[in-house]
Scaffold this motif. Sequence first.
Motif, PDB file in Angstrom:
ATOM      1  N   ALA A 349      -5.506  -8.593   4.923  1.00 36.54           N
ATOM      2  CA  ALA A 349      -4.692  -7.643   4.690  1.00 36.54           C
ATOM      3  C   ALA A 349      -5.308  -6.151   4.457  1.00 36.54           C
ATOM      4  N   THR A 350      -6.366  -6.300   3.731  1.00 38.60           N
ATOM      5  CA  THR A 350      -7.301  -4.824   3.515  1.00 38.60           C
ATOM      6  C   THR A 350      -7.409  -4.165   4.788  1.00 38.60           C
ATOM      7  N   THR A 351      -8.083  -4.957   5.761  1.00 34.22           N
ATOM      8  CA  THR A 351      -8.505  -4.321   6.870  1.00 34.22           C
ATOM      9  C   THR A 351      -7.038  -4.062   7.813  1.00 34.22           C
ATOM     10  N   PHE A 352      -6.070  -4.672   7.601  1.00 32.60           N
ATOM     11  CA  PHE A 352      -4.878  -4.354   8.324  1.00 32.60           C
ATOM     12  C   PHE A 352      -4.193  -3.034   7.765  1.00 32.60           C
ATOM     13  N   ALA A 353      -4.278  -3.037   6.401  1.00 29.25           N
ATOM     14  CA  ALA A 353      -3.767  -1.700   5.773  1.00 29.25           C
ATOM     15  C   ALA A 353      -4.477  -0.603   6.196  1.00 29.25           C
ATOM     16  N   ARG A 354      -5.719  -0.656   6.313  1.00 24.71           N
ATOM     17  CA  ARG A 354      -6.591   0.490   6.784  1.00 24.71           C
ATOM     18  C   ARG A 354      -6.167   1.008   8.186  1.00 24.71           C
ATOM     19  N   THR A 355      -6.321  -0.239   9.013  1.00 27.19           N
ATOM     20  CA  THR A 355      -5.908   0.254  10.349  1.00 27.19           C
ATOM     21  C   THR A 355      -4.813   0.913  10.702  1.00 27.19           C
ATOM     22  N   LEU A 356      -3.590   0.383   9.886  1.00 32.57           N
ATOM     23  CA  LEU A 356      -2.291   1.117   9.845  1.00 32.57           C
ATOM     24  C   LEU A 356      -2.224   2.360   9.377  1.00 32.57           C
ATOM     25  N   ALA A 357      -2.908   2.667   8.543  1.00 35.46           N
ATOM     26  CA  ALA A 357      -3.238   3.948   7.734  1.00 35.46           C
ATOM     27  C   ALA A 357      -4.037   5.007   9.058  1.00 35.46           C
ATOM     28  N   SER A 358      -5.097   4.470   9.530  1.00 36.29           N
ATOM     29  CA  SER A 358      -5.987   5.233  10.267  1.00 36.29           C
ATOM     30  C   SER A 358      -5.260   5.477  11.456  1.00 36.29           C
ATOM     31  N   GLU A 359      -4.484   4.669  12.317  1.00 33.78           N
ATOM     32  CA  GLU A 359      -3.932   4.670  13.545  1.00 33.78           C
ATOM     33  C   GLU A 359      -2.577   5.429  13.699  1.00 33.78           C
ATOM     34  N   ASP A 360      -1.706   5.104  12.655  1.00 26.46           N
ATOM     35  CA  ASP A 360      -0.310   5.428  12.707  1.00 26.46           C
ATOM     36  C   ASP A 360       0.117   6.119  11.520  1.00 26.46           C
ATOM     37  N   GLY A 361      -0.757   6.377  10.455  1.00 28.97           N
ATOM     38  CA  GLY A 361      -0.358   7.196   9.199  1.00 28.97           C
ATOM     39  C   GLY A 361       0.466   6.642   8.677  1.00 28.97           C
ATOM     40  N   VAL A 362       0.958   5.173   8.571  1.00 32.47           N
ATOM     41  CA  VAL A 362       1.534   4.547   7.575  1.00 32.47           C
ATOM     42  C   VAL A 362       0.699   3.964   6.313  1.00 32.47           C
ATOM     43  N   LEU A 363       1.142   4.168   4.863  1.00 43.86           N
ATOM     44  CA  LEU A 363       0.150   3.611   4.050  1.00 43.86           C
ATOM     45  C   LEU A 363       1.130   2.669   3.385  1.00 43.86           C
ATOM     46  N   VAL A 364       0.254   1.332   3.394  1.00 39.89           N
ATOM     47  CA  VAL A 364       0.641   0.179   2.575  1.00 39.89           C
ATOM     48  C   VAL A 364      -0.330  -0.260   1.794  1.00 39.89           C
ATOM     49  N   LEU A 365      -0.031  -1.086   0.704  1.00 37.19           N
ATOM     50  CA  LEU A 365      -1.163  -1.415  -0.243  1.00 37.19           C
ATOM     51  C   LEU A 365      -1.524  -2.814  -0.274  1.00 37.19           C
ATOM     52  N   PRO A 366      -2.904  -3.131  -0.082  1.00 34.34           N
ATOM     53  CA  PRO A 366      -3.284  -4.535   0.073  1.00 34.34           C
ATOM     54  C   PRO A 366      -3.526  -5.127  -1.378  1.00 34.34           C
ATOM     55  N   SER A 367      -3.292  -6.398  -1.773  1.00 32.03           N
ATOM     56  CA  SER A 367      -3.203  -6.657  -2.970  1.00 32.03           C
ATOM     57  C   SER A 367      -4.723  -6.880  -3.764  1.00 32.03           C
ATOM     58  N   THR A 368      -5.761  -6.506  -2.937  1.00 30.59           N
ATOM     59  CA  THR A 368      -7.026  -6.344  -3.615  1.00 30.59           C
ATOM     60  C   THR A 368      -6.904  -5.130  -4.442  1.00 30.59           C
ATOM     61  N   LEU A 369      -6.192  -4.040  -4.576  1.00 31.19           N
ATOM     62  CA  LEU A 369      -6.014  -3.113  -5.372  1.00 31.19           C
ATOM     63  C   LEU A 369      -5.424  -3.565  -6.741  1.00 31.19           C
ATOM     64  N   TRP A 370      -5.001  -4.712  -6.785  1.00 31.62           N
ATOM     65  CA  TRP A 370      -4.721  -5.351  -8.158  1.00 31.62           C
ATOM     66  C   TRP A 370      -5.878  -6.159  -8.661  1.00 31.62           C
ATOM     67  N   HIS A 371      -6.930  -5.883  -8.163  1.00 31.11           N
ATOM     68  CA  HIS A 371      -8.296  -6.674  -8.632  1.00 31.11           C
ATOM     69  C   HIS A 371      -8.072  -6.896 -10.048  1.00 31.11           C
ATOM     70  N   SER A 372      -8.379  -7.829 -10.626  1.00 32.85           N
ATOM     71  CA  SER A 372      -8.630  -7.957 -12.078  1.00 32.85           C
ATOM     72  C   SER A 372      -9.922  -8.606 -12.479  1.00 32.85           C
ATOM     73  N   ALA A 373     -10.609  -8.193 -13.519  1.00 30.19           N
ATOM     74  CA  ALA A 373     -11.917  -8.828 -14.187  1.00 30.19           C
ATOM     75  C   ALA A 373     -11.816  -9.915 -14.706  1.00 30.19           C
ATOM     76  N   LEU A 374     -10.386 -10.382 -15.155  1.00 29.87           N
ATOM     77  CA  LEU A 374     -10.015 -11.349 -15.989  1.00 29.87           C
ATOM     78  C   LEU A 374      -9.718 -12.763 -15.164  1.00 29.87           C
ATOM     79  N   ALA A 375      -9.110 -12.547 -14.094  1.00 29.48           N
ATOM     80  CA  ALA A 375      -8.723 -13.775 -13.237  1.00 29.48           C
ATOM     81  C   ALA A 375      -8.577 -13.242 -11.889  1.00 29.48           C
ATOM     82  N   SER A 376      -8.553 -14.346 -11.028  1.00 34.51           N
ATOM     83  CA  SER A 376      -8.496 -14.192  -9.557  1.00 34.51           C
ATOM     84  C   SER A 376      -7.122 -13.736  -9.134  1.00 34.51           C
TER      85      SER A 376
END
Length: 408
Positions: A349-376
């Motif tokens: 998901a993270t690489t897909f989101a980066r590719t979509l932003a760089s190739e087509d200028g569409v910004l979506v958010l991968p769930s890694t951005l909700w990383h938690s130090a408390l649980a996976s």
Amino acid sequence: MALEDDAGPGLWAGTRTEEVGLDTGQDYGIATSRTFALAAYLDRWSGCAHHALAASDSEPLTLTALLHLAGPEDRLRWREADLGYAEPRGASWLRAAIAARYHRLEADDVLVSAGAQEAVTSVLSALLGPADHAVVVVPIYQPSELVVTRLCAADGIALHPDRNWKLDLNRLAAAIRPNTRLVLMNFPNSPTAAGLDLTTLDGLIELCRRHGLWLVNDEVYRQTELDQERAVPPVVDLYERGISINGLSKGFGLPGLRVGWAACRDRGLLDRILAAKNLLSSCLAVPSQILAHVALRAEPRLTGRARGIGHSNHRRLRTLLDRYPDLFDPDEPTNLAFACPRFRGREGATTFARTLASEDGVLVLPSTLWHSALASIPTDRLRLGLGRVGSSAALGILADHLLRRAGR
């Protein structure tokens, strides 16, 4: 709200620090368990992504359009307003309008803040100290988790992705310690769009009551929940130690007003919350308070407009995802502000989101951005914002991207 990393090591007791599931190079923006990963990601990609599918707020309203909805009383307030300091708790007429949205509250049970995150930070600061322990339901807005872990020890209870993001009360009960002070959660939840059913909420309240815990719920997505008639009541209406946080940024489409609030039946605690808030801001701007009052009086019109946009975009998204069952799990909307489908592509998901932003200028958010130090937290989701008019065009560009991808 990004917080500076200036806390001493003692404030991190009881947390687990893990490697964030993001590349820490410049392609992604630096993201660690002590930084606000979402803000870093937006800073990295917003400049080149001109088609937004990242926003979780509704289509913003113009100042002219909002003022057009004002009644005579608010028009008079607007004409006569000065730009001096305002009442630290918020104007009594604004607090009364907020209190009227609940079943048990009066104006003095509400504290107005500069956005919902200031309310969350102030509540947590008033309730938690180094000797305390908190239980945090994750995923959650990362600054909220950071506030908790800088104040005291904490454990995270992750929503179960394979059970419709259900909250496991048995696991939560097992995390409670003798010094546990509160449970912090965000329902309706971002990024998962999960809600609580009444049976689970009743069980959670009974658990909190039995242990004398405060139950703090960030409820900023209440107005964008799919089925309003089946939505559970705010926790402040159901529980004497319930604290409901909300604001006008999401379902009202007014993030620029920076109006949030904390609703609590314990006025002594509200005094302590005010003392904590005063360290962050002295008061909310008078123009914002007047405009907030206008918005609350016009709530059905504003939220109805936002819900119509969300419904339309969700239908278009569902049609698109159904074309690619090998890439996406079906999306059944539960919140009209955003969706959180699983991405099954080999690149992740993270690489897909980066590719979509760089190739087509569409910004979506991968769930890694909700990383938690408390649980996976699952790393195979994408949060797509669907509350904006422009989301429709962005979905069209996403469709073209997926078509090209299939032909490679």
